[in-house]
Motif scaffolding. Structure first.
Motif, PDB file in Angstrom:
ATOM      1  N   MET A 166       0.859  -1.126   0.056  1.00 36.49           N
ATOM      2  CA  MET A 166      -0.023  -0.101  -0.048  1.00 36.49           C
ATOM      3  C   MET A 166       0.979   1.251  -0.066  1.00 36.49           C
ATOM      4  N   ARG A 167       0.401   2.118  -0.643  1.00 37.98           N
ATOM      5  CA  ARG A 167       0.839   3.629  -0.639  1.00 37.98           C
ATOM      6  C   ARG A 167       0.386   4.487   0.576  1.00 37.98           C
ATOM      7  N   LEU A 168       1.314   5.158   1.391  1.00 34.36           N
ATOM      8  CA  LEU A 168       0.671   5.542   2.591  1.00 34.36           C
ATOM      9  C   LEU A 168       0.011   6.963   2.300  1.00 34.36           C
ATOM     10  N   SER A 169       0.403   7.518   1.394  1.00 30.06           N
ATOM     11  CA  SER A 169      -0.025   8.907   0.863  1.00 30.06           C
ATOM     12  C   SER A 169      -0.050   9.211  -0.512  1.00 30.06           C
ATOM     13  N   VAL A 218       6.828   5.584  -2.637  1.00 31.76           N
ATOM     14  CA  VAL A 218       7.347   4.228  -1.883  1.00 31.76           C
ATOM     15  C   VAL A 218       5.937   3.538  -1.531  1.00 31.76           C
ATOM     16  N   ALA A 219       5.981   2.301  -1.526  1.00 31.98           N
ATOM     17  CA  ALA A 219       5.146   1.655  -0.756  1.00 31.98           C
ATOM     18  C   ALA A 219       5.341   0.782   0.322  1.00 31.98           C
ATOM     19  N   VAL A 220       4.383   0.095   1.141  1.00 36.25           N
ATOM     20  CA  VAL A 220       4.911  -0.574   2.339  1.00 36.25           C
ATOM     21  C   VAL A 220       4.154  -2.031   2.023  1.00 36.25           C
ATOM     22  N   ALA A 221       5.302  -3.138   2.337  1.00 34.50           N
ATOM     23  CA  ALA A 221       4.747  -4.394   2.088  1.00 34.50           C
ATOM     24  C   ALA A 221       3.989  -4.643   3.340  1.00 34.50           C
ATOM     25  N   LYS A 278       9.678  -1.084   2.730  1.00 31.16           N
ATOM     26  CA  LYS A 278       9.616  -0.165   1.773  1.00 31.16           C
ATOM     27  C   LYS A 278       9.789  -0.760   0.337  1.00 31.16           C
ATOM     28  N   LEU A 279       9.168  -0.422  -0.748  1.00 28.96           N
ATOM     29  CA  LEU A 279       9.705  -0.662  -1.999  1.00 28.96           C
ATOM     30  C   LEU A 279       9.328   0.391  -2.950  1.00 28.96           C
ATOM     31  N   ALA A 280       9.855   0.591  -4.191  1.00 30.47           N
ATOM     32  CA  ALA A 280       9.384   1.785  -4.968  1.00 30.47           C
ATOM     33  C   ALA A 280       8.260   1.637  -5.616  1.00 30.47           C
ATOM     34  N   ALA A 281       7.320   2.504  -5.486  1.00 34.68           N
ATOM     35  CA  ALA A 281       6.312   2.391  -6.082  1.00 34.68           C
ATOM     36  C   ALA A 281       6.109   2.729  -7.634  1.00 34.68           C
ATOM     37  N   ARG A 282       7.454   3.272  -8.012  1.00 37.62           N
ATOM     38  CA  ARG A 282       7.562   3.776  -9.493  1.00 37.62           C
ATOM     39  C   ARG A 282       9.195   3.811  -9.688  1.00 37.62           C
ATOM     40  N   ALA A 283       9.590   4.225 -10.712  1.00 36.54           N
ATOM     41  CA  ALA A 283      11.006   4.400 -10.876  1.00 36.54           C
ATOM     42  C   ALA A 283      11.563   5.602 -10.173  1.00 36.54           C
ATOM     43  N   ILE A 284      12.428   5.554  -9.379  1.00 38.75           N
ATOM     44  CA  ILE A 284      13.025   6.783  -8.811  1.00 38.75           C
ATOM     45  C   ILE A 284      14.444   7.109  -9.435  1.00 38.75           C
ATOM     46  N   GLU A 285      14.691   8.230  -9.735  1.00 35.54           N
ATOM     47  CA  GLU A 285      15.901   8.693 -10.065  1.00 35.54           C
ATOM     48  C   GLU A 285      16.907   8.875  -9.197  1.00 35.54           C
ATOM     49  N   LYS A 286      18.197   8.584  -9.251  1.00 33.67           N
ATOM     50  CA  LYS A 286      19.317   8.973  -8.528  1.00 33.67           C
ATOM     51  C   LYS A 286      19.256  10.445  -7.975  1.00 33.67           C
ATOM     52  N   GLY A 287      19.351  10.656  -6.763  1.00 35.76           N
ATOM     53  CA  GLY A 287      19.099  12.084  -6.084  1.00 35.76           C
ATOM     54  C   GLY A 287      17.757  12.878  -6.014  1.00 35.76           C
TER      55      GLY A 287
END
Length: 99
Positions: free
Chosen positions: A9-12, A17-20, A48-57
């Protein structure tokens, strides 16, 4: 185990990020907001796991607040850990000695 149960689930809404919600296995596909995420490694409940691709920085956002910075590009479904995220908690906290 019934795999139709909600796994993450995404908390907000602004979170990247999402939480297992249960133990996730490497290679497993889970749904988040009608988007399929493929889990890259075993992830325990609450992690936590990435809910979508996240760029460095890019800031890591949970509960609508930045909690860290991606130190590497992170793919959707990838576990977030000390190797790919630098926390920013210390710089946001103001510790005062209480007397």
């Amino acid at each position: 185990m019934d795999r139709s149960e909600r796994a993450v689930m995404r908390l907000s809404s602004p979170d990247n990020v999402a939480v297992a919600l249960r133990h996730l296995k490497a290679g497993e596909t889970v749904m988040l907001d009608d988007v399929e995420l493929t889990v890259n490694r075993n992830i325990p409940v609450g992690q936590k796991l990435a809910a979508r691709a996240i760029e460095k920085g890019e800031p890591i956002v949970k509960y609508g607040c930045p909690i860290g910075i991606a130190t590497a590009a992170i793919n959707a479904g990838e576990s977030l850990h000390a190797g790919n995220v630098e926390t920013c908690y210390a710089s946001t906290l103001n510790f005062k000695e209480s007397r």
